[in-house]
Write a protein that holds these residues in place. Sequence first.
Motif, PDB file in Angstrom:
ATOM      1  N   SER A   1      25.062  45.757  59.486  1.00  0.00           N
ATOM      2  CA  SER A   1      24.681  44.918  60.626  1.00  0.00           C
ATOM      3  C   SER A   1      25.634  45.062  61.815  1.00  0.00           C
ATOM      4  N   MET A   2      26.735  45.773  61.613  1.00  0.00           N
ATOM      5  CA  MET A   2      27.757  45.857  62.671  1.00  0.00           C
ATOM      6  C   MET A   2      27.310  46.815  63.765  1.00  0.00           C
ATOM      7  N   ARG A   3      27.207  46.278  64.954  1.00  0.00           N
ATOM      8  CA  ARG A   3      26.938  47.114  66.112  1.00  0.00           C
ATOM      9  C   ARG A   3      28.241  47.785  66.511  1.00  0.00           C
ATOM     10  N   PRO A   4      28.157  49.002  67.026  1.00  0.00           N
ATOM     11  CA  PRO A   4      29.399  49.721  67.344  1.00  0.00           C
ATOM     12  C   PRO A   4      30.251  48.986  68.380  1.00  0.00           C
ATOM     13  N   PRO A   5      31.518  48.786  68.062  1.00  0.00           N
ATOM     14  CA  PRO A   5      32.413  48.207  69.060  1.00  0.00           C
ATOM     15  C   PRO A   5      32.691  49.242  70.147  1.00  0.00           C
TER      16      PRO A   5
END
Length: 129
Positions: A55-59
């Motif tokens: 679920s992590m969108r790219p930082p």
Amino acid sequence: MGSTWEPIERVDVKVKGVDPDDTSFLVVEVTLSATPPGEWPHRFENPVGVEVPTSMRPPKVERSVVRFRVADDQLEEYVRTLDQRIAAANAYYEDDVLPARRAAEQRKLDEASMRDQRIADAQRRVDAL
């Protein structure tokens, strides 16, 4: 090498607010210890060997700040993952980028030394005439 490499570290985390485009997310800014060198951000944003939550969108790295959006209940996990990304980018830079840069710098120094020696040898020969 012109500057000395110091591994990048996380120095501060600030929850800046609620994402105005999607209020289910928080906007978070992480301050890094320095602005990373050129090759570092790409490896940070595209880590190898780091388990990234699906679920992590790219930082995004912008100078010495990392910005990302996160759901409230995933904040701690994202910050831990961010630390792993930092460590992986540091390792890549230290293991792959720095040796290549140092080798290129050494080649330049060797070439300059050989050029200087050639000039000095030629000058001695003409001085001996």
